[in-house]
Design a protein around this motif. Structure first.
Motif, PDB file in Angstrom:
ATOM      1  N   UNK A 183     -25.377 -50.232  48.632  1.00  0.00           N
ATOM      2  CA  UNK A 183     -26.140 -51.251  49.359  1.00  0.00           C
ATOM      3  C   UNK A 183     -26.441 -52.458  48.471  1.00  0.00           C
ATOM      4  N   UNK A 184     -26.584 -52.196  47.176  1.00  0.00           N
ATOM      5  CA  UNK A 184     -26.926 -53.270  46.248  1.00  0.00           C
ATOM      6  C   UNK A 184     -25.712 -54.114  45.874  1.00  0.00           C
ATOM      7  N   UNK A 185     -24.586 -53.441  45.669  1.00  0.00           N
ATOM      8  CA  UNK A 185     -23.446 -54.147  45.092  1.00  0.00           C
ATOM      9  C   UNK A 185     -22.290 -54.295  46.071  1.00  0.00           C
ATOM     10  N   UNK A 186     -21.625 -55.440  45.951  1.00  0.00           N
ATOM     11  CA  UNK A 186     -20.560 -55.805  46.873  1.00  0.00           C
ATOM     12  C   UNK A 186     -19.274 -55.009  46.602  1.00  0.00           C
ATOM     13  N   UNK A 187     -18.306 -55.194  47.488  1.00  0.00           N
ATOM     14  CA  UNK A 187     -16.973 -54.624  47.301  1.00  0.00           C
ATOM     15  C   UNK A 187     -16.358 -55.174  46.021  1.00  0.00           C
ATOM     16  N   UNK A 188     -15.600 -54.347  45.306  1.00  0.00           N
ATOM     17  CA  UNK A 188     -14.957 -54.824  44.084  1.00  0.00           C
ATOM     18  C   UNK A 188     -13.446 -54.738  44.226  1.00  0.00           C
ATOM     19  N   UNK A 189     -12.822 -55.808  44.751  1.00  0.00           N
ATOM     20  CA  UNK A 189     -11.351 -55.811  44.738  1.00  0.00           C
ATOM     21  C   UNK A 189     -10.864 -56.175  43.339  1.00  0.00           C
ATOM     22  N   UNK A 190     -11.724 -56.829  42.564  1.00  0.00           N
ATOM     23  CA  UNK A 190     -11.440 -57.160  41.173  1.00  0.00           C
ATOM     24  C   UNK A 190     -10.131 -57.917  40.997  1.00  0.00           C
ATOM     25  N   UNK A 250     -27.775 -59.138  45.347  1.00  0.00           N
ATOM     26  CA  UNK A 250     -28.394 -59.906  46.448  1.00  0.00           C
ATOM     27  C   UNK A 250     -29.918 -59.994  46.412  1.00  0.00           C
ATOM     28  N   UNK A 298      -5.566 -53.267  48.770  1.00  0.00           N
ATOM     29  CA  UNK A 298      -6.993 -53.447  48.501  1.00  0.00           C
ATOM     30  C   UNK A 298      -7.868 -52.792  49.574  1.00  0.00           C
ATOM     31  N   UNK A 299      -7.200 -52.233  50.608  1.00  0.00           N
ATOM     32  CA  UNK A 299      -7.946 -51.784  51.787  1.00  0.00           C
ATOM     33  C   UNK A 299      -8.886 -50.623  51.478  1.00  0.00           C
ATOM     34  N   UNK A 352     -22.907 -57.894  40.838  1.00  0.00           N
ATOM     35  CA  UNK A 352     -22.512 -57.758  42.238  1.00  0.00           C
ATOM     36  C   UNK A 352     -21.011 -57.498  42.379  1.00  0.00           C
ATOM     37  N   UNK A 353     -20.387 -56.881  41.384  1.00  0.00           N
ATOM     38  CA  UNK A 353     -18.972 -56.490  41.443  1.00  0.00           C
ATOM     39  C   UNK A 353     -17.987 -57.592  41.124  1.00  0.00           C
ATOM     40  N   UNK A 357     -15.187 -55.421  53.377  1.00  0.00           N
ATOM     41  CA  UNK A 357     -14.352 -54.395  52.774  1.00  0.00           C
ATOM     42  C   UNK A 357     -12.968 -54.968  52.490  1.00  0.00           C
ATOM     43  N   UNK A 358     -12.314 -54.391  51.486  1.00  0.00           N
ATOM     44  CA  UNK A 358     -10.937 -54.773  51.173  1.00  0.00           C
ATOM     45  C   UNK A 358     -10.804 -56.263  50.936  1.00  0.00           C
ATOM     46  N   UNK A 413     -10.879 -50.372  49.060  1.00  0.00           N
ATOM     47  CA  UNK A 413     -12.127 -50.844  48.449  1.00  0.00           C
ATOM     48  C   UNK A 413     -13.178 -51.083  49.517  1.00  0.00           C
ATOM     49  N   UNK A 414     -14.311 -50.428  49.367  1.00  0.00           N
ATOM     50  CA  UNK A 414     -15.429 -50.712  50.257  1.00  0.00           C
ATOM     51  C   UNK A 414     -16.617 -51.079  49.379  1.00  0.00           C
ATOM     52  N   UNK A 415     -17.736 -51.457  50.026  1.00  0.00           N
ATOM     53  CA  UNK A 415     -18.920 -51.786  49.240  1.00  0.00           C
ATOM     54  C   UNK A 415     -19.237 -50.655  48.269  1.00  0.00           C
ATOM     55  N   UNK A 416     -19.593 -51.014  47.033  1.00  0.00           N
ATOM     56  CA  UNK A 416     -19.957 -50.006  46.039  1.00  0.00           C
ATOM     57  C   UNK A 416     -21.191 -49.246  46.543  1.00  0.00           C
ATOM     58  N   UNK A 433     -13.441 -59.236  51.158  1.00  0.00           N
ATOM     59  CA  UNK A 433     -14.237 -59.676  50.010  1.00  0.00           C
ATOM     60  C   UNK A 433     -13.585 -60.893  49.357  1.00  0.00           C
TER      61      UNK A 433
END
Lengths: 331, 587
Positions: free
Chosen positions: A97-104, B240, A89-90, B230-231, B297-298, A92-95, B301
């Motif tokens: 500024x608006x949206x968070x990381x998506x590890x899903x 946010x 999962x490493x 927000x993913x 990150x990673x 994955x970073x923030x999409x 989250x």
């Protein structure tokens, strides 16, 4: 207690305790994890198209029903060849500024896990039809249909992909169902979901809570000890060739009455299962189902015998030894 | 692994016991009913024998009986002490007299306490809060109902804005932030000032808070339906900037509450305010940690997600509702809380253990094993606050059980308390490693979250609203529709959760057995149908609740014929005044 009659003292001590615990169970572990992990060196970076597809996956809330995590327990084996690790999962970073990381990773498996779907079901044709109308390929599926990812056109352009929809699901449609760019990108994303093998032959974590192995009786009849061919067919083959073995016209060939299935060329039959097939233009490409899903010789034999004896097919069962030999030779 | 051994697993045993508690109580009641029917039948037989005996009585026996009858019937004339003067109630002690003559299909419940002195401006604000909350309840559960239908009819529509993945977070967020949060804060505005024995610091800023939360839910809903989220972390789907509106609203209300408490005229800070103010401080910490837009990150989250989603439930909804409970339950039973210190023990242990348990949503995942173990240990520790809280509430009830049958609000309290016990401990049982194998990723989680968020939080909030609003407006809802609301919600919840829990267990076992996935989807079909049926009953009950709420706040246009002495005199005075005015006009 006097101490707690003062609102500042009371609320600050409660807040302090909570923040302290928060730092220890959430903030520090999270920081530690995001700094100490890197993607596996042999991991493929995601293509631009696949990344767009991922955004579409996020926007449509696919994570509500599909997980992307292989737990280190035996029951998760169908979803990947090894348990997931932090490095998976490493990347994955923030999409943004608006949206968070998506590890899903997800918390519900109303539908199957998709960690390794790019290996398990890489077919573009199957995935597009499945997105257009899941019930056209999997009768009892309850997945939503995504017709807004497709357009109806009279002529199919040079670079466009037409989806052949069975008659039952194309009533009232005048023209051809053509995948939009977003649909293709979404499938690109699904195709990109593959487990990266651990580098340098490192052994993966073990799966816990193993199923009790059924002891193999030496010298017993081969057929008796084989796994359930019907279940394996449902798991690995029915998505395309359908539960009734009749396939889908213009997309996936029938197994029922197929000369390859019923014939004597076992070599070809096993090779198709293990390596895939792309000999007939009127049908979609078949992926290397056997290799991709790590099917054993026992499982392949069970599937072959199930296909040779179902839906009116009536051919002699094959033996485990024959299949084993062929699988060795084509490795 | 041997699946035949499933019943020797502690997690499974605990869950079965918890499910059995309400079932056994039901069976107990049934047995008592059957026993009384049998008893009646036997008595009837005896009566027949007796009748035969009476027919054959000889005159001598009859005269003896008559003599005895005369002796037994001897009584005083009742005027020995009082004389013959008419009865007077000069201190006005006799009140609330019911006539017994009319036909009563529905047992008459006790009236709410009379309207009492609250600043009318505060009343209006609280009603606005509760009205908005009611709207979001109906909206959010209409969406939920439609989602439940989609499990049974996946092709119900093909519109992107209404597709399952987009609507699911619309449902959860609308009922979380729109319904429960607004209702809690609205009730908080009453309780915080009341137990501090002062007026609220500022009514005006209370409206700012309300407007911001509503804006947050409206914008959030639109964003989600348009595909902006927000993913995908559960309950963290609002982006946010949208959630920030909610955060600012909480800050405004929190400031208001603390300022009010600072002016308190009581020596102690009543335990309700411990819970309420803490819940508001904690939800801010949680939101900031989870939404700070430059980290995670990673797997970071996932760790934060586990923390966020469970703290949101336990440190916001649960803590706040418990705070309200510590005020409303003693109020409604008209007796002090059983043990103040038990409430304080529950408070500190809730903070200590609840904060640890977030990652139990990711058992066996790639997050550190030690963190998973801490979460499981914390989940077991939750037994302490839950048992302490439940004991406290039930002991407060002790000695007042008779009030239950004559009140239309107390049943809501009791069901909330029972689910607080069973629902919370079910969460503990679900966190064990083995139970995770069977239930994780199945609809068991959905059933659990409805047993808790609905069984605990919603029932408690309804109880509080039915208690408070009549005291603010002086108008009561029709008892029959309150009863219908209660039973539809309760029966609906059971129809919703029990089939889901049963089906999910079978589904989990199927996965362990390595059966093809699609067979487990086919297996769930009937249980999903039951869920939709239960959901429909719940939804219907919310419509009734909205109607009841309307009845409690509606302006009174009914023609009231005065009956009490005070009202008759007032009417006479008003009429005379009117006549005078009229004469004044004609002159």
């Amino acid at each position: 207690m006097e101490f707690f009659d003062n609102h500042k003292k009371l609320f600050l001590s409660a807040l302090g305790l909570f923040v302290l615990l928060t730092i220890f169970v959430a903030i520090l572990p999270a920081l530690n994890n995001q700094m100490d992990n890197a993607p596996l060196p042999n991991a493929e970076p995601m293509s631009a198209d696949a990344h767009q597809g991922k955004l579409s996956y996020i926007a449509n809330g696919c994570v509500a029903c599909h997980t992307q995590q292989v737990r280190n327990v035996d029951m998760d084996k169908p979803w990947g060849s090894r348990p997931g690790i932090a490095a998976d999962y490493a990347a994955n970073t923030r999409i943004d500024f608006l949206r968070n990381t998506a590890t899903l990773m997800g918390t519900e498996r109303t539908g199957p896990d998709l960690t390794n779907i790019g290996t398990r079901q890489p077919s573009m044709a199957w995935n597009l039809l499945h997105l257009y109308q899941p019930r056209a390929v999997v009768k009892s599926s309850i997945m939503p249909a995504y017709p807004w990812l497709f357009e109806i056109k009279q002529t199919v352009g040079k670079d466009e992909v037409e989806v052949v929809v069975p008659d039952e699901f194309s009533k009232g449609i005048n023209g051809k169902v053509v995948a939009t760019k977003e649909a293709i990108q979404l499938v690109n994303y699904l195709q990109s979901l593959k487990q990266t093998p651990l580098p340098d032959g490192k052994l993966p974590m073990e799966f816990l809570y193993k199923k009790k192995e059924v002891p193999v009786v030496a010298g017993g009849s081969a057929v008796a000890n084989l796994p359930d061919g019907g279940a394996l067919y449902t798991q690995n083959c029915a998505a395309c060739h359908q539960a009734n073995g009749e396939g889908l016209k213009g997309a996936f060939p029938p197994i029922k009455g197929s000369p390859i299935v019923l014939g004597d060329d076992l070599d070809l039959f096993v090779t198709i299962i293990m390596k895939g097939y792309d000999a007939r233009a009127e049908y979609a490409v078949m992926n290397a189902v056997g290799t991709d899903n790590n099917l054993t010789a026992e499982e392949v034999t069970a599937i072959i015998n199930h296909e040779r004896s179902s839906w009116g097919n009536d051919a002699k069962p094959v033996s485990l030894e024959e299949v084993k030999k062929i699988m060795e030779s084509i490795k | 692994m041997k699946t035949t051994n499933i019943f020797s697993e502690s997690g499974i045993i605990i869950t079965i016991i918890l499910i059995l508690i309400p079932v056994l109580i039901g069976i107990g009641i049934l047995i008592m009913k059957l026993y009384s029917i049998m008893e009646k039948f036997l008595k009837k037989k005896e009566l027949e024998r007796f009748n035969a005996y009476v027919k054959d009585l000889d005159p001598e026996q009859v005269s003896k009986l008559e003599q005895r009858k005369k002796e037994l019937e001897y009584g005083l004339s009742n005027y020995e002490l009082s004389g013959n003067s008419p009865a007077v109630d000069s201190k006005g002690l006799i009140n609330n007299i019911n006539e017994a003559g009319s036909v009563r299909f529905i047992e008459e419940k006790r009236k709410s306490q009379p309207k009492h002195d609250v600043d009318p401006q505060l009343t209006t604000m609280i009603l606005w809060y509760l009205g908005c909350a009611t709207f979001w309840l109906v909206f959010g559960t209409t969406v939920g109902e439609y989602l439940g239908i989609k499990f049974v009819a996946p092709d119900a529509d093909h519109i992107s804005w209404l597709s399952f993945g987009r609507l699911r977070p619309v449902h959860t967020n609308a009922v979380f932030w729109g319904w429960a949060s607004i209702a809690m804060i609205g009730l908080g505005y009453y309780v915080v000032a009341r137990v501090s024995n002062v007026a609220l610091h500022s009514i005006k800023t209370g409206y700012y808070s309300l407007i911001l939360i509503n804006a947050s839910v409206v914008l959030g809903t639109l964003c989600l339906m348009a595909g902006i989220n927000n993913s995908g972390g559960e309950y963290r789907e609002y982006v946010w900037p949208v959630m920030a509106l909610f955060g600012i609203a909480v800050i405004i209300s929190l400031y208001n509450f603390i300022k009010t408490i600072a002016k308190k005229t009581t020596k102690e800070i009543y335990v309700s305010n411990w819970y309420i103010v803490s819940a508001m401080m904690f939800v801010l910490v949680i939101a900031i940690v989870a939404y700070w837009p430059t980290w995670q990150n990673g797997l970071g989250e996932t760790i934060v997600q586990g923390y966020y989603m469970h703290q949101g439930v336990g440190m916001w909804f649960m803590l706040f509702s418990l705070g309200l409970m510590y005020y409303f339950l003693p109020q409604q039973l008209n007796r002090p809380i059983y043990s103040y210190s038990l409430g304080i023990l529950a408070f500190w242990t809730q903070i200590l253990f609840y904060t640890l348990i977030g990652t139990h949503h990711f058992i066996f995942s790639a997050i550190p094993w030690w963190l998973q173990t801490v979460a499981i240990v914390g989940s077991v520790g939750m037994v302490i606050p839950v048992v302490a809280g439940t004991t406290n509430f039930l002991m407060t009830f002790k000695g007042s059980w008779h009030k239950l049958s004559s009140s239309y609000t107390l049943p809501f309290y009791l069901i909330g308390i029972i689910f607080y016990f069973t629902g919370s401990l079910q969460g503990t049982a679900e966190a064990f490693r083995f139970t995770n194998l069977v239930w994780h990723f199945t609809d068991f989680t959905v059933a659990h979250s409805h047993l808790t968020m609905y069984g605990i939080i919603c029932f408690m909030l309804w109880g509080f609203i039915y208690t408070l609003v009549p005291r603010l407006t002086g108008k009561e809802p029709p008892q029959i529709t309150v009863g219908a609301h209660f039973w539809l919600a309760l029966i609906g919840l059971l129809f919703y959760t029990f089939p889901l829990m049963y089906g999910s267990t079978l589904r989990g076992l199927m996965w362990i057995d390595g059966k093809p996935f699609i067979e487990s989807v086919e297996l769930m079909a009937p249980y999903w149908l039951w869920r939709a049926i239960g959901g429909s009953l719940m939804w219907l009950s919310h419509i009734l609740f909205a109607y009841n709420f309307y009845r409690m706040i509606k302006r009174n246009d009914d023609i009231i014929i005065p009956t009490s002495a005070i009202d008759i005199l007032r009417a006479k005075k008003e009429l005379e005044q009117q006549e005078l005015d009229n004469q004044g006009l004609t002159n």
